[in-house]
Design a protein around this motif. Structure first.
Motif, PDB file in Angstrom:
ATOM      1  N   ALA A 223       1.348  -3.829  -3.869  1.00 26.69           N
ATOM      2  CA  ALA A 223       1.079  -2.484  -3.358  1.00 26.69           C
ATOM      3  C   ALA A 223       1.879  -2.220  -2.092  1.00 26.69           C
ATOM      4  O   ALA A 223       2.139  -3.132  -1.287  1.00 26.69           O
ATOM      5  N   TYR A 224       2.247  -0.960  -1.932  1.00 29.79           N
ATOM      6  CA  TYR A 224       2.961  -0.494  -0.743  1.00 29.79           C
ATOM      7  C   TYR A 224       2.240   0.733  -0.206  1.00 29.79           C
ATOM      8  O   TYR A 224       1.827   1.605  -0.981  1.00 29.79           O
ATOM      9  N   ALA A 225       2.081   0.808   1.111  1.00 29.31           N
ATOM     10  CA  ALA A 225       1.392   1.941   1.727  1.00 29.31           C
ATOM     11  C   ALA A 225       2.216   2.487   2.884  1.00 29.31           C
ATOM     12  O   ALA A 225       2.819   1.731   3.656  1.00 29.31           O
ATOM     13  N   TYR A 226       2.228   3.801   2.971  1.00 31.54           N
ATOM     14  CA  TYR A 226       2.859   4.506   4.097  1.00 31.54           C
ATOM     15  C   TYR A 226       1.742   5.150   4.905  1.00 31.54           C
ATOM     16  O   TYR A 226       0.930   5.913   4.367  1.00 31.54           O
ATOM     17  N   ARG A 227       1.689   4.856   6.213  1.00 26.60           N
ATOM     18  CA  ARG A 227       0.550   5.252   7.028  1.00 26.60           C
ATOM     19  C   ARG A 227       0.966   6.280   8.080  1.00 26.60           C
ATOM     20  O   ARG A 227       2.000   6.135   8.745  1.00 26.60           O
ATOM     21  N   ILE A 228       0.131   7.304   8.225  1.00 25.69           N
ATOM     22  CA  ILE A 228       0.388   8.388   9.154  1.00 25.69           C
ATOM     23  C   ILE A 228      -0.757   8.438  10.166  1.00 25.69           C
ATOM     24  O   ILE A 228      -1.931   8.444   9.785  1.00 25.69           O
ATOM     25  N   ALA A 229      -0.431   8.482  11.439  1.00 30.22           N
ATOM     26  CA  ALA A 229      -1.450   8.593  12.492  1.00 30.22           C
ATOM     27  C   ALA A 229      -1.824  10.064  12.667  1.00 30.22           C
ATOM     28  O   ALA A 229      -1.033  10.865  13.169  1.00 30.22           O
ATOM     29  N   LEU A 230      -3.034  10.428  12.218  1.00 37.05           N
ATOM     30  CA  LEU A 230      -3.502  11.802  12.358  1.00 37.05           C
ATOM     31  C   LEU A 230      -3.963  12.090  13.775  1.00 37.05           C
ATOM     32  O   LEU A 230      -3.731  13.174  14.305  1.00 37.05           O
ATOM     33  N   THR A 231      -4.656  11.120  14.364  1.00 36.25           N
ATOM     34  CA  THR A 231      -5.061  11.182  15.763  1.00 36.25           C
ATOM     35  C   THR A 231      -4.863   9.790  16.356  1.00 36.25           C
ATOM     36  O   THR A 231      -4.331   8.890  15.696  1.00 36.25           O
ATOM     37  N   GLU A 232      -5.324   9.608  17.566  1.00 33.79           N
ATOM     38  CA  GLU A 232      -5.196   8.292  18.197  1.00 33.79           C
ATOM     39  C   GLU A 232      -5.992   7.227  17.462  1.00 33.79           C
ATOM     40  O   GLU A 232      -5.620   6.052  17.464  1.00 33.79           O
ATOM     41  N   ARG A 233      -7.076   7.619  16.771  1.00 33.70           N
ATOM     42  CA  ARG A 233      -7.953   6.640  16.125  1.00 33.70           C
ATOM     43  C   ARG A 233      -8.009   6.773  14.610  1.00 33.70           C
ATOM     44  O   ARG A 233      -8.528   5.885  13.940  1.00 33.70           O
ATOM     45  N   ILE A 234      -7.509   7.858  14.046  1.00 36.09           N
ATOM     46  CA  ILE A 234      -7.619   8.099  12.604  1.00 36.09           C
ATOM     47  C   ILE A 234      -6.249   8.021  11.947  1.00 36.09           C
ATOM     48  O   ILE A 234      -5.285   8.611  12.434  1.00 36.09           O
ATOM     49  N   LYS A 235      -6.177   7.277  10.842  1.00 35.46           N
ATOM     50  CA  LYS A 235      -4.930   7.142  10.083  1.00 35.46           C
ATOM     51  C   LYS A 235      -5.142   7.589   8.639  1.00 35.46           C
ATOM     52  O   LYS A 235      -6.231   7.433   8.079  1.00 35.46           O
ATOM     53  N   LEU A 236      -4.086   8.125   8.051  1.00 38.76           N
ATOM     54  CA  LEU A 236      -4.066   8.485   6.640  1.00 38.76           C
ATOM     55  C   LEU A 236      -3.008   7.629   5.964  1.00 38.76           C
ATOM     56  O   LEU A 236      -1.852   7.597   6.395  1.00 38.76           O
ATOM     57  N   SER A 237      -3.403   6.935   4.906  1.00 43.37           N
ATOM     58  CA  SER A 237      -2.507   6.031   4.191  1.00 43.37           C
ATOM     59  C   SER A 237      -2.284   6.533   2.773  1.00 43.37           C
ATOM     60  O   SER A 237      -3.223   6.939   2.088  1.00 43.37           O
ATOM     61  N   LEU A 238      -1.024   6.508   2.325  1.00 48.35           N
ATOM     62  CA  LEU A 238      -0.655   6.873   0.961  1.00 48.35           C
ATOM     63  C   LEU A 238      -0.071   5.639   0.297  1.00 48.35           C
ATOM     64  O   LEU A 238       0.858   5.019   0.837  1.00 48.35           O
ATOM     65  N   GLY A 239      -0.622   5.254  -0.850  1.00 45.26           N
ATOM     66  CA  GLY A 239      -0.225   4.002  -1.465  1.00 45.26           C
ATOM     67  C   GLY A 239       0.216   4.129  -2.909  1.00 45.26           C
ATOM     68  O   GLY A 239      -0.224   5.023  -3.632  1.00 45.26           O
ATOM     69  N   ILE A 240       1.095   3.213  -3.322  1.00 45.27           N
ATOM     70  CA  ILE A 240       1.500   3.076  -4.718  1.00 45.27           C
ATOM     71  C   ILE A 240       1.485   1.595  -5.063  1.00 45.27           C
ATOM     72  O   ILE A 240       1.594   0.739  -4.175  1.00 45.27           O
ATOM     73  N   GLN A 241       1.342   1.279  -6.342  1.00 49.92           N
ATOM     74  CA  GLN A 241       1.353  -0.117  -6.754  1.00 49.92           C
ATOM     75  C   GLN A 241       1.937  -0.256  -8.159  1.00 49.92           C
ATOM     76  O   GLN A 241       1.877   0.664  -8.971  1.00 49.92           O
ATOM     77  N   GLY A 242       2.509  -1.416  -8.415  1.00 47.32           N
ATOM     78  CA  GLY A 242       2.927  -1.800  -9.750  1.00 47.32           C
ATOM     79  C   GLY A 242       2.116  -3.001 -10.178  1.00 47.32           C
ATOM     80  O   GLY A 242       1.821  -3.882  -9.356  1.00 47.32           O
ATOM     81  N   SER A 243       1.715  -3.055 -11.439  1.00 46.20           N
ATOM     82  CA  SER A 243       0.832  -4.134 -11.885  1.00 46.20           C
ATOM     83  C   SER A 243       1.194  -4.605 -13.286  1.00 46.20           C
ATOM     84  O   SER A 243       1.880  -3.912 -14.050  1.00 46.20           O
ATOM     85  N   ILE A 244       0.730  -5.794 -13.601  1.00 45.78           N
ATOM     86  CA  ILE A 244       0.883  -6.366 -14.934  1.00 45.78           C
ATOM     87  C   ILE A 244      -0.446  -7.003 -15.330  1.00 45.78           C
ATOM     88  O   ILE A 244      -1.083  -7.671 -14.508  1.00 45.78           O
ATOM     89  N   LEU A 245      -0.878  -6.742 -16.539  1.00 44.07           N
ATOM     90  CA  LEU A 245      -2.114  -7.333 -17.059  1.00 44.07           C
ATOM     91  C   LEU A 245      -1.782  -8.170 -18.281  1.00 44.07           C
ATOM     92  O   LEU A 245      -1.097  -7.708 -19.199  1.00 44.07           O
ATOM     93  N   ILE A 246      -2.232  -9.413 -18.273  1.00 51.85           N
ATOM     94  CA  ILE A 246      -2.041 -10.324 -19.404  1.00 51.85           C
ATOM     95  C   ILE A 246      -3.405 -10.632 -19.984  1.00 51.85           C
ATOM     96  O   ILE A 246      -4.263 -11.184 -19.291  1.00 51.85           O
ATOM     97  N   GLN A 247      -3.622 -10.268 -21.223  1.00 55.12           N
ATOM     98  CA  GLN A 247      -4.914 -10.509 -21.857  1.00 55.12           C
ATOM     99  C   GLN A 247      -4.749 -11.462 -23.034  1.00 55.12           C
ATOM    100  O   GLN A 247      -3.865 -11.279 -23.867  1.00 55.12           O
ATOM    101  N   LYS A 248      -5.611 -12.462 -23.065  1.00 56.08           N
ATOM    102  CA  LYS A 248      -5.585 -13.443 -24.142  1.00 56.08           C
ATOM    103  C   LYS A 248      -6.929 -13.451 -24.864  1.00 56.08           C
ATOM    104  O   LYS A 248      -7.983 -13.367 -24.243  1.00 56.08           O
ATOM    105  N   PHE A 249      -6.857 -13.543 -26.174  1.00 51.70           N
ATOM    106  CA  PHE A 249      -8.066 -13.687 -26.982  1.00 51.70           C
ATOM    107  C   PHE A 249      -7.945 -14.993 -27.752  1.00 51.70           C
ATOM    108  O   PHE A 249      -7.013 -15.189 -28.525  1.00 51.70           O
TER     109      PHE A 249
END
Length: 207
Positions: free
Chosen positions: A73-99
């Motif tokens: 995952a990767y996130a880009y974070r923006i400081a809205l105020t001195e104490r509050i942040k807004l983060s926007l994230g994306i991710q790539g994933s792989i799922l391996i399922q075995k039966f």
């Protein structure tokens, strides 16, 4: 709730330190095929505080099913105020399922014919996105861990798909005295195929 990174990539970096954790869960211990879950995650802000990276690995074993997932995952974070942040994230994933078809044995010692045509191993790449707004007192998040409705197992009669799940989370920390904090948390999960699911927890933190 204790690892929102599982379903919201914007969560990475929100601790503002290098954060690592491991979770192991065994349900219905002593029963054959009892569910087991293992999860290991790490995330951290980068040298440039606006960016954060994280990785997540999990494994579920339930009866004859064994699935392993890994995402970055990767996130880009923006400081809205001195104490509050807004983060926007994306991710790539792989799922391996075995039966494990070969372990589907009836009481007569024969192979169970109802599962012999199920795909033994399946791979499903995917990607997700999310938003996360937080401070040292509260957090609100929205995550979509799987955007692609990809197939992860199939037979000549049925197919198992990854469905889009939407997560809305919230938490608030209220200090009570010098060493005690009260933290209510909530998680709302929904998709197009099942009823809406809501969890609410009340946590006491001694610090």
């Amino acid at each position: 709730y204790w690892n929102e990174q599982l379903y919201n990539p914007a969560y990475v970096g929100s601790k503002d330190i290098l954060h690592m954790q491991g979770i192991y869960r065994l349900q219905w211990a002593g029963f054959e095929g009892a569910p087991k879950t293992l999860n290991v995650a790490v995330h951290s802000p980068l040298k440039n505080d606006k960016y954060a990276l994280g990785a997540n690995l999990y494994n579920d074993k339930i009866g004859l099913y064994n699935r392993t997932g890994f995402d970055v995952a990767y996130a880009y974070r923006i400081a809205l105020t001195e104490r509050i942040k807004l983060s926007l994230g994306i991710q790539g994933s792989i799922l391996i399922q075995k039966f494990r078809n070969d372990e589907a044995i009836t009481d007569d010692g024969l192979s169970d014919p109802t599962v012999q045509n199920v795909t033994g191993t399946a791979f499903a790449p995917n990607f997700g996105t999310g938003l996360y707004m937080y401070s040292d007192r509260f957090a609100v998040g929205f995550g979509i861990p799987h955007i692609i409705n990809g197939g992860i197992a199939k037979s000549n009669r049925e197919k198992i798909n990854q469905r889009n799940h939407y997560y809305v989370t919230g938490s608030y920390i209220q200090p009570i005295g010098q060493i005690l904090k009260l933290m209510p948390t909530s998680t709302l999960r929904f998709n197009g195929g099942t009823p809406m699911n809501f969890d609410f927890n009340l946590n006491f933190i001694f610090a």
